[in-house]
Design a protein around this motif. Sequence first.
Motif, PDB file in Angstrom:
ATOM      1  N   LEU A  92       0.828  -1.361   0.114  1.00  0.00           N
ATOM      2  CA  LEU A  92       0.135  -0.099   0.017  1.00  0.00           C
ATOM      3  C   LEU A  92       0.759   1.158  -0.155  1.00  0.00           C
ATOM      4  O   LEU A  92       0.614   2.360  -0.716  1.00  0.00           O
ATOM      5  CB  LEU A  92      -1.055  -0.029   1.166  1.00  0.00           C
ATOM      6  CG  LEU A  92      -2.345  -0.692   0.960  1.00  0.00           C
ATOM      7  CD1 LEU A  92      -3.076  -0.442   2.372  1.00  0.00           C
ATOM      8  CD2 LEU A  92      -3.164  -0.435  -0.070  1.00  0.00           C
ATOM      9  N   VAL A  93       1.853   1.411   0.757  1.00  0.00           N
ATOM     10  CA  VAL A  93       2.761   2.313   0.942  1.00  0.00           C
ATOM     11  C   VAL A  93       3.532   2.697  -0.419  1.00  0.00           C
ATOM     12  O   VAL A  93       3.479   3.867  -0.836  1.00  0.00           O
ATOM     13  CB  VAL A  93       3.888   2.278   2.142  1.00  0.00           C
ATOM     14  CG1 VAL A  93       4.839   3.607   2.142  1.00  0.00           C
ATOM     15  CG2 VAL A  93       3.036   2.129   3.556  1.00  0.00           C
ATOM     16  N   LEU A  94       3.809   1.754  -1.144  1.00  0.00           N
ATOM     17  CA  LEU A  94       4.450   1.734  -2.264  1.00  0.00           C
ATOM     18  C   LEU A  94       3.620   2.403  -3.436  1.00  0.00           C
ATOM     19  O   LEU A  94       4.098   3.298  -4.174  1.00  0.00           O
ATOM     20  CB  LEU A  94       4.990   0.368  -3.000  1.00  0.00           C
ATOM     21  CG  LEU A  94       6.314  -0.183  -2.353  1.00  0.00           C
ATOM     22  CD1 LEU A  94       6.621  -1.477  -2.807  1.00  0.00           C
ATOM     23  CD2 LEU A  94       7.498   0.748  -2.851  1.00  0.00           C
ATOM     24  N   ASP A  95       2.327   1.782  -3.091  1.00  0.00           N
ATOM     25  CA  ASP A  95       1.203   2.279  -4.479  1.00  0.00           C
ATOM     26  C   ASP A  95       1.154   3.821  -4.090  1.00  0.00           C
ATOM     27  O   ASP A  95       0.832   4.636  -4.924  1.00  0.00           O
ATOM     28  CB  ASP A  95       0.093   1.455  -4.118  1.00  0.00           C
ATOM     29  CG  ASP A  95       0.138   0.341  -4.879  1.00  0.00           C
ATOM     30  OD1 ASP A  95       0.905  -0.009  -5.998  1.00  0.00           O
ATOM     31  OD2 ASP A  95      -0.626  -0.508  -4.564  1.00  0.00           O
ATOM     32  N   TYR A  96       0.878   4.149  -2.969  1.00  0.00           N
ATOM     33  CA  TYR A  96       0.741   5.615  -2.437  1.00  0.00           C
ATOM     34  C   TYR A  96       1.803   6.491  -3.052  1.00  0.00           C
ATOM     35  O   TYR A  96       1.488   7.345  -3.499  1.00  0.00           O
ATOM     36  CB  TYR A  96       0.388   5.719  -0.946  1.00  0.00           C
ATOM     37  CG  TYR A  96      -0.649   4.967  -0.372  1.00  0.00           C
ATOM     38  CD1 TYR A  96      -1.789   4.887  -1.083  1.00  0.00           C
ATOM     39  CD2 TYR A  96      -0.622   4.814   1.029  1.00  0.00           C
ATOM     40  CE1 TYR A  96      -2.970   4.221  -0.368  1.00  0.00           C
ATOM     41  CE2 TYR A  96      -1.797   4.118   1.677  1.00  0.00           C
ATOM     42  CZ  TYR A  96      -3.012   3.976   0.896  1.00  0.00           C
ATOM     43  OH  TYR A  96      -3.994   3.227   1.344  1.00  0.00           O
ATOM     44  N   LEU A  97       3.156   6.019  -2.652  1.00  0.00           N
ATOM     45  CA  LEU A  97       4.149   7.001  -3.005  1.00  0.00           C
ATOM     46  C   LEU A  97       4.263   6.995  -4.624  1.00  0.00           C
ATOM     47  O   LEU A  97       4.360   8.030  -5.135  1.00  0.00           O
ATOM     48  CB  LEU A  97       5.434   6.481  -2.661  1.00  0.00           C
ATOM     49  CG  LEU A  97       5.651   6.227  -0.944  1.00  0.00           C
ATOM     50  CD1 LEU A  97       6.789   5.775  -0.580  1.00  0.00           C
ATOM     51  CD2 LEU A  97       5.441   8.006  -0.481  1.00  0.00           C
ATOM     52  N   ALA A  98       4.083   5.979  -5.147  1.00  0.00           N
ATOM     53  CA  ALA A  98       4.124   5.711  -6.876  1.00  0.00           C
ATOM     54  C   ALA A  98       2.824   6.713  -7.534  1.00  0.00           C
ATOM     55  O   ALA A  98       3.308   7.379  -8.583  1.00  0.00           O
ATOM     56  CB  ALA A  98       3.958   4.362  -7.183  1.00  0.00           C
ATOM     57  N   ILE A  99       1.914   6.800  -6.939  1.00  0.00           N
ATOM     58  CA  ILE A  99       0.693   7.482  -7.446  1.00  0.00           C
ATOM     59  C   ILE A  99       0.992   9.320  -7.124  1.00  0.00           C
ATOM     60  O   ILE A  99       0.288   9.991  -7.936  1.00  0.00           O
ATOM     61  CB  ILE A  99      -0.608   7.298  -7.258  1.00  0.00           C
ATOM     62  CG1 ILE A  99      -0.879   7.310  -5.749  1.00  0.00           C
ATOM     63  CG2 ILE A  99      -0.764   5.794  -7.529  1.00  0.00           C
ATOM     64  CD1 ILE A  99      -2.481   7.146  -5.246  1.00  0.00           C
ATOM     65  N   GLY A 100       1.821   9.476  -6.261  1.00  0.00           N
ATOM     66  CA  GLY A 100       2.067  10.855  -5.990  1.00  0.00           C
ATOM     67  C   GLY A 100       1.484  11.354  -4.612  1.00  0.00           C
ATOM     68  O   GLY A 100       1.633  12.573  -4.304  1.00  0.00           O
ATOM     69  N   VAL A 101       1.066  10.233  -3.628  1.00  0.00           N
ATOM     70  CA  VAL A 101       0.886  10.937  -2.321  1.00  0.00           C
ATOM     71  C   VAL A 101       2.363  11.377  -1.680  1.00  0.00           C
ATOM     72  O   VAL A 101       3.393  10.480  -1.707  1.00  0.00           O
ATOM     73  CB  VAL A 101       0.268   9.787  -1.539  1.00  0.00           C
ATOM     74  CG1 VAL A 101       0.242  10.254  -0.072  1.00  0.00           C
ATOM     75  CG2 VAL A 101      -1.057   9.397  -2.099  1.00  0.00           C
TER      76      VAL A 101
END
Length: 354
Positions: A92-101
Amino acid sequence: MNTTPVDELGTSAAQVRSAELEQQILKEPGKFRILTGDRPTGRLHLGHYFGSLHNRVRLQDLGVETLVVIADYQVLTDRDVADNLTGYVEELVLDYLAIGVDPARSTIFTHSAVPALNQLMLPFLSLVSVAELNRNPTVKDEITHSRQSAVSGLMFTYPVHQAADILFCKANLVPVGQDQLPHLEVTRTIARRFNDRYGSVFPQPEALLSNAPLLLGTDGTKMSKSRRNAIPLAADADETARLLKGAKTDSERHIAYDPATRPEVSSLLLLAALCQQRTPQEVAEGIGSAGAAALKKVVTESVNEFLAPIRARRAEYAQDLGFLRETLREGNERARAVADVTLAEVRTAMHSDY
């Protein structure tokens, strides 16, 4: 059952208010604090992205204070155990960072790391009746689709748990879909009753309704992690092509956007259109009578092109798990500080600060 008032034009009061809030956000984004998040039960997918993730980044970039909860405790709502929890949290953290959070502007934290948040559950539960929890339509639906042989007590307290998530940080805005309005109404009821009984502590958060399009999964049903019919954000180009190759379509060769009678074809057209920032009708016109194979080729190319920069950033972040853990550690610290202040206010209001 949706009980939101609807005017003669078919516009709900919640939709009207949501449009007003959008205008206020554009004028004064700093007045708002939102709470949103996900349960760590599997990889996030394109349905999540177009349904909510991109909107979080939009609000963050506008200047709205954003808190993102990884609701690890709530995994147990409809499961006997929380499988692969550490791995799913990191995903989840990886996805958040990847999309721009941006962790410098948004707080990413885990539910279990904020004890003061969870302590709010006890006084909050005293403010709602068993009957009110039992007739919540969202809870009824979740019970129907539960994976458990017997539903645990946590299922009934789920809306109250969500109320604690929202109110611990005094969020005044919650991005939700129309189907989640009953949950938010429980939060508003708890805030109102607490204030009436003990004094004004909590805001009554408002719904920022999503107009997100509904994307079907590759099997033609609702796109879902549990149904294994989704296109994960973490999928590589080959996996994406394989998944879309098996997507359900229909026997008509001419490709047209008609959600009512051709839902599977229309959902694929919508997915390509979202990735291309065009209309589904425009995508359909470009395919014409070339058939389902051509449609899937267009969708695959569109998705892979759209996800390429997200995948690249994700791969980069995956090389530095230390940064990942530091992001979560700092987010947990910030969330704990906020929750401690709120719990102290609650104890003072309830005369239990001894």
